[in-house]
Design a protein around this motif. Structure first.
Motif, PDB file in Angstrom:
ATOM      1  N   VAL A   1     -36.125 -27.476 -39.219  1.00 38.08           N
ATOM      2  CA  VAL A   1     -36.008 -26.580 -40.381  1.00 38.08           C
ATOM      3  C   VAL A   1     -35.114 -25.395 -40.053  1.00 38.08           C
ATOM      4  O   VAL A   1     -34.269 -24.972 -40.861  1.00 38.08           O
ATOM      5  N   ARG A   2     -35.254 -24.873 -38.852  1.00 40.48           N
ATOM      6  CA  ARG A   2     -34.438 -23.728 -38.449  1.00 40.48           C
ATOM      7  C   ARG A   2     -32.962 -24.094 -38.381  1.00 40.48           C
ATOM      8  O   ARG A   2     -32.102 -23.334 -38.859  1.00 40.48           O
ATOM      9  N   LEU A   3     -32.643 -25.253 -37.796  1.00 42.96           N
ATOM     10  CA  LEU A   3     -31.244 -25.682 -37.714  1.00 42.96           C
ATOM     11  C   LEU A   3     -30.658 -25.931 -39.090  1.00 42.96           C
ATOM     12  O   LEU A   3     -29.496 -25.602 -39.361  1.00 42.96           O
ATOM     13  N   THR A   4     -31.447 -26.519 -39.982  1.00 40.05           N
ATOM     14  CA  THR A   4     -30.955 -26.774 -41.344  1.00 40.05           C
ATOM     15  C   THR A   4     -30.637 -25.471 -42.065  1.00 40.05           C
ATOM     16  O   THR A   4     -29.600 -25.335 -42.722  1.00 40.05           O
ATOM     17  N   ILE A   5     -31.505 -24.501 -41.929  1.00 40.08           N
ATOM     18  CA  ILE A   5     -31.269 -23.204 -42.579  1.00 40.08           C
ATOM     19  C   ILE A   5     -30.026 -22.533 -42.010  1.00 40.08           C
ATOM     20  O   ILE A   5     -29.192 -22.004 -42.751  1.00 40.08           O
ATOM     21  N   ARG A   6     -29.874 -22.586 -40.688  1.00 42.71           N
ATOM     22  CA  ARG A   6     -28.701 -21.952 -40.088  1.00 42.71           C
ATOM     23  C   ARG A   6     -27.405 -22.654 -40.503  1.00 42.71           C
ATOM     24  O   ARG A   6     -26.382 -22.007 -40.704  1.00 42.71           O
ATOM     25  N   ARG A   7     -27.452 -23.996 -40.629  1.00 46.71           N
ATOM     26  CA  ARG A   7     -26.258 -24.724 -41.061  1.00 46.71           C
ATOM     27  C   ARG A   7     -25.868 -24.345 -42.475  1.00 46.71           C
ATOM     28  O   ARG A   7     -24.686 -24.147 -42.782  1.00 46.71           O
ATOM     29  N   LYS A   8     -26.845 -24.235 -43.352  1.00 46.13           N
ATOM     30  CA  LYS A   8     -26.535 -23.828 -44.720  1.00 46.13           C
ATOM     31  C   LYS A   8     -25.977 -22.415 -44.768  1.00 46.13           C
ATOM     32  O   LYS A   8     -25.048 -22.128 -45.532  1.00 46.13           O
ATOM     33  N   GLU A   9     -26.558 -21.525 -43.962  1.00 42.99           N
ATOM     34  CA  GLU A   9     -26.042 -20.153 -43.938  1.00 42.99           C
ATOM     35  C   GLU A   9     -24.612 -20.109 -43.425  1.00 42.99           C
ATOM     36  O   GLU A   9     -23.769 -19.369 -43.957  1.00 42.99           O
TER      37      GLU A   9
END
Length: 370
Positions: free
Chosen positions: A252-260
């Protein structure tokens, strides 16, 4: 007063002194300390009754008194409101009643009766015992097969000595049973029982009973022995759950950072294009002058045009090599601030100075003189 009366009073005094001199009561109970006399028949106006509590050989406190036709029962702050005469003290019963006994009430009591110069007294020792407080039970050790477990029990208060006894309770009717064969009682500390080499048969309810002469209190412990294999399975399951949660959090953390990051790149792309674009630069046209070549071309005939063209090309080449590199004019800080207008450079003068004199070929001069 006759000799018979004096002898009778003396015998009564001896009887009072030899009466029951020790009472033992449990805390929070009531007690009556006896004191009988016959001096009330003499002169009621001069009758005095006094109860004293001896704290030590030199210290004593007044508990309750009767003097001058009045009762004083608030002399001792610790016993205020808990002491009184039990009956008609004027008729001969000066017994003392104490309610809600406390440990501080214990001691030696003296009853003194005085009337018309005569005395009678009684001495009574009061002991107040407290039953054990509800004991605290706890476990020390591991609840695993093959391990050792210690059962602990202790009461915080109570009159010594206090004895402790551990027993096992039936889970069906809570009937007392004997401890397992692998149990050992600590002789120096009866409140501790050691269960060795635990098995499934050691599982059950265990009760500790604390007892003294005033009464008893108890507490109960639940002992549940577990398989070592079950513990390993539970630990593995817990670790698996923790690892799964950690991986889920990481994804979840990696997905959020990729979107950001993607959103940041989309927002910065137009700004980068505007910053990299440069305004078109103005190119300075370098003037070239070959007046002498042109004059020679106009004065010459058609037969000498080729020679003149060659000379013109040579002039242009020399002019290009000799012309210095023109740089934009430099402005001072005052000019940039608008206080002084920049001076325009005279490029024509620079061109004229930079172009050297062109040598005209001899052949061309010859044709000009003709």
């Amino acid at each position: 007063m006759s000799a018979f009366s004096i002898l009778f009073l003396a015998s009564c005094s001896v009887w009072l002194g030899e009466a029951q001199t020790e009472f033992k009561r449990v805390a929070e109970e009531n007690v009556t300390l006896p004191c009988h006399h016959r001096l009330g028949l003499l002169e009621q106006g001069s009758l005095d009754i006094e109860w004293l509590l001896h704290i030590s050989e030199t210290v004593q406190k007044a508990v309750i008194t009767y003097s001058g036709g009045r009762v004083y029962d608030d002399l001792n702050e610790e016993q205020k409101g808990r002491v009184s005469f039990t009956s008609n003290f004027l008729a001969g019963d000066a017994s003392l009643q104490i309610i809600s006994l406390q440990s501080s009430d214990a001691g030696k009591y003296i009853c003194k009766v005085k009337n018309a110069g005569q005395y009678e007294w009684a001495r009574i020792t009061l002991k107040v015992v407290e039953k054990p407080s509800k004991p605290k039970c706890w476990l020390e050790g591991e609840l695993l097969e093959g391990k050792e477990l210690s059962l602990q029990c202790r009461s915080a208060s109570g009159t010594a000595p206090i004895s402790y006894r551990w027993q096992r309770l039936s889970e069906e009717d809570e009937r007392a049973e004997q401890l397992p064969p692998n149990s050992r009682v600590n002789i120096s500390n009866p409140g501790q029982v050691l269960l060795k080499n635990l098995t499934q048969m050691s599982t059950g309810l265990y009760q500790c009973v604390a007892t003294n002469e005033a009464g008893q209190e108890s507490c109960v412990l639940q002992v549940t022995v577990q398989h070592a294999q079950n513990i390993s399975m539970i630990a593995g399951a817990v670790c698996g759950v923790l690892v799964g949660l950690s991986l889920l959090f990481l994804v979840v953390r990696l997905t959020i950072r990729r979107k950001e990051k993607k959103r940041y790149e989309e927002e910065e792309a137009p700004n980068e294009i505007r910053e990299d674009a440069e305004a078109p630069k103005a190119h300075l046209v370098k003037p070239s002058s070959s007046s002498s070549g042109s004059r020679s071309s106009r004065s010459g005939s058609s037969s000498t045009r080729s020679t003149a063209n060659s000379a013109s090309r040579s002039q242009r080449t020399l002019s290009t090599e000799a012309t210095p590199h023109l740089t934009p004019p430099q402005y001072s800080q005052q000019q940039l601030d608008g206080k002084e207008e920049p001076k325009k450079a005279d490029y024509n003068h620079l061109v004229k100075v930079a172009v050297p004199a062109v040598m005209v070929p001899a052949q061309s001069r010859a044709f000009q003189t003709v």
